[in-house]
Design a protein around this motif. Structure first.
Motif: not given
Lengths: 295, 435
Positions: B86, B90, A263, A260-261, A256, B82-83, A45-47
């Motif tokens: 992330a 990010a 990636n 989030f888990n 989800y 993990e959030t 996420l964000g990569s």
């Protein structure tokens, strides 16, 4: 003056533009970007994207082979049936019953509507305590009645029931209120005339209430079907990561989880696209089956 | 209308004059303190939030630093999960990283180091020679990317086996000690199970990693535990497979609670507190957790996880897995550079580190200054555990990115029930690591 406003279309566009821009930026752009992402390789996420997936459709072939995804599809379809029959069905029954009583109707309306004002996450936590293995409410009641062994309500076999019962219960009030409003719109003259003609209460419901409530019921069913595809928060609070053994995945929770888990942003984007396609197809199907009638 | 317009003009004039006066005032005071550093607002993020035992300590320390330095802190700390990881990654990707962050120093920090977005301690020391001089360089947690130190650690951790004394007594078993072997432990668990208690409080559904660490550690040593397998059939790969088979064996023997595949960690910990389970493997942070949950802390102790093969029972898991980083963004900002260094230095003084660490490990040269008279019996047992350790290895999971852990961590219920094959799952982890 009033007619001038309606003639000048520029003014209407001026007022529509902000909402249109908002929906363009925050809904349609992300959705199109999401379709694009589902063909890319994005590790977190964000990569930034590492480029096109190899082959470009690999996420969709993976989706077909993923057993968890099929479990999620199956459970979502079960949820859909539960929603239609459980939520709308029970709501219809309750609405018809409260419509027939003179005293306490308001009280019941508030009681049945109340769950909808509580957040789904709070309800998830509440039902977690009710179904808790050790010291949970139901297990304590069972103990009072002499049960020796505790029941794990989240174990295989009954996990789906434990997950779907609160979801069903939560939204009954929502459809109940819509149906009660629909019932209130039916003229009391019709019931009075039917009563004079000797119709029983059952006959009044069968031949007056239900036919005249058809369009409202259709709207409720369409809302319930699309709602069932989106359900996420309560199941995730009660059954994170599809436990036990991945038996309780829904399309929403699995998507989800992949973001989030695991990636795996590109794969979850593909799941997102499939959820939207499924939603559009099912809505179309439901709209066709339960087409509204002109009276 | 004219009156209103005139009134508005007067109002605007008064406001602008007030602003000018204020500007002049501040310009005047600036002359007096020309040599003083400019006051800044530092953006920080840490894991000292939510249920973290040090959340309040952190807030107090931040308030004290703000008051002493005159700078401000804009903190966005949140619970370590993990959030959080992330979100931090990010933020770095999008160029909105904080100035200072308290983050993991294992593989999770690799993207920050690889992108040159955090400053090494070596570079900081060129300008601020005393930076982190109270820490042992060898214990600071070097980056897996280039072996350099980037972060200044605060409180470390150890993992051990917490014991409910009352359950052990009721089952008529001895509390495992430094010499207890794995086979003796299995016999003890059987007796506890026969007495009607759950021998091990663990949620394999949500928190299987403590058992993963110690089970594979039992086939390795402190020197080899942190080496990732090259293949599923080499020494380390075999250790992983054997370790996971041991967890499956414990599950099949019925040593975990009935709801181990469905319950959360909170539920199984509560069983342990409520005298329904005998053993709980957890970290040093659980000392505070148990202290909060029970009114009878003396009913609990902590001991070594029984060893097998070449791993001595007294070989423990522990280390310093997080630390304070200064970002390149803050370092390159002439106004924030000194403030960021000052903030980290303040947060890592001997006094504050000792306060945060209590019974856990630190990298302090002078050691943690703990007043033992203020510790509970459980905390004292924790200190003894660390003092009596014959070897320490860091948790190997810190070397595995979150997404690669999935087949064996999230997949643990499938592994112990035989729904997934253990060897294939280890292979999946290795495949993911090699990507």
């Amino acid at each position: 003056m009033t007619s001038h406003i309606y003639k000048n279309k520029k003014l209407i566009i001026f007022f529509l533009a902000p909402a249109f821009l908002f929906i363009l930026v925050f809904l349609y752009y992300p959705f199109i970007k999401n379709i694009f992402n589902s063909f890319q390789e994005i590790s977190g996420l964000g990569s930034a994207s590492k480029g096109w997936a190899d082959p470009w459709y690999s996420n969709y072939t993976m989706l077909l082979k993923d057993t968890n995804m099929w479990v999620a599809f199956r459970n979502t379809l079960i949820m859909l049936v539960v929603t239609v029959f459980g939520q709308v069905g029970i709501a219809l029954l309750l609405a018809l019953l409260t419509d027939r009583i003179t005293y306490g109707a308001k009280f019941f309306r508030i009681v049945y509507f109340f769950p909808i004002v509580i957040s789904a996450t709070a309800l998830g936590l509440l039902f977690n305590l009710i179904f808790l293995y050790d010291k949970g409410m139901i297990n304590q009641i069972r103990e009072i009645f002499g049960a020796a062994a505790l029941v794990d309500f989240k174990s295989k076999g009954i996990a789906l029931f434990t997950m779907m019962a609160p979801v069903m219960w939560q939204y009954v009030g929502f459809y109940f209120i819509i149906l009660v409003t629909g019932l209130n719109n039916i003229s009391s003259d019709l019931y009075e005339a039917a009563a004079i003609d000797g119709a029983t209460s059952y006959q009044q419901v069968k031949f007056i209430s239900l036919p005249l409530l058809r369009n409202v019921t259709c709207t409720c069913i369409v809302l319930a079907v699309t709602g069932a595809l989106k359900v996420f928060d309560l199941p995730w609070t009660m059954f994170p990561k599809g436990l036990p053994n991945g038996e309780t995945w829904l399309t929403g929770t699995y998507m989800y989880y992949q973001v989030f888990n695991v990636n795996d942003v590109d794969y979850s984007s593909a799941i997102g696209v499939v959820i939207v396609i499924l939603g559009v197809l099912l809505s179309k199907l439901v709209n066709t089956i339960f087409k509204e009638k002109e009276f | 209308m004219k009156k209103l317009f005139a009134l508005m003009l007067v109002f605007t004039m008064v406001i602008s004059m007030a602003a000018c006066t204020k500007k002049e005032e501040s310009a005047g005071s600036g002359e007096e303190t020309k040599t003083e550093a400019k006051k800044v607002t530092l953006n920080t993020t840490t894991t000292y939030a939510g249920n973290d035992g040090n959340a309040q300590n952190f807030q107090d320390a931040v308030a004290a630093w703000e008051s002493e330095s005159g700078n401000k802190v804009n903190d966005s700390s949140s619970t370590s999960d993990e959030t959080f990881k992330a979100r931090v990654l990010a933020d770095f990707e999008t160029g909105s990283e904080p100035d200072v962050l308290f983050f993991f120093n294992g593989v999770d920090s690799n993207p920050l180091v690889e992108a040159g977005k955090v400053v090494s301690i070596e570079e900081i020391r060129k300008e601020f020679p005393d930076y982190a001089s109270n820490m042992k360089d060898g214990m600071m947690g070097a980056s897996p990317v280039d072996g350099k130190n980037y972060s200044v650690p605060v409180n470390g951790y150890w993992e051990g086996m917490f014991v409910n004394k009352e359950v052990c007594e009721a089952a008529g078993v001895e509390i495992p000690g430094p010499d207890t072997t794995w086979d003796e432990f299995l016999e003890t668990c059987q007796k506890i199970k026969d007495a009607g208690y759950a021998p091990i409080a663990a949620s394999l559904a949500t928190v299987p990693h403590y058992w993963f660490e110690f089970s594979i550690y039992n086939y390795l040593t402190p020197a080899t535990h942190n080496v990732l397998p090259g293949s599923v059939s080499d020494e380390h790969g075999t250790a992983w497979v054997n370790g996971l088979n041991d967890i499956k064996d414990l599950y099949e023997r019925g040593f975990f609670p009935e709801n181990t595949l469905t319950g959360t960690d909170d539920e199984t910990v509560q069983m342990f507190i409520d005298n329904k389970a005998a053993f709980l493997i957890d970290g040093s942070w659980k000392v505070g957790g148990i202290e909060e949950l029970t009114s009878n802390i003396d009913n609990f102790t902590v001991t070594y996880v029984p060893g097998n093969n070449d791993r001595k029972t007294t070989d423990i898991i522990g280390g310093l897995s997080s630390g304070y980083y200064i970002t390149k963004k803050a370092w390159d900002d002439p106004d924030k550079r000194a403030a960021a260094v000052d903030f980290v230095s303040y947060m890592t003084t001997d006094e504050l580190v000792s306060k945060f660490a209590e019974v856990s490990a630190t990298a302090l040269k002078n050691g943690s200054q703990v007043d033992e008279s203020k510790l509970t019996s459980l905390a004292k047992d924790g200190l003894k555990l660390v003092q009596g350790a014959t070897g320490m290895a860091g948790a190997v999971q810190d070397q595995i990115p979150a997404e690669s852990r999935v087949p064996i961590f999230d997949g643990m219920p499938n592994l112990v029930t035989g729904k997934s094959d253990i060897k294939e799952s280890v292979q999946e982890v290795l495949d993911s690591l090699s990507k």
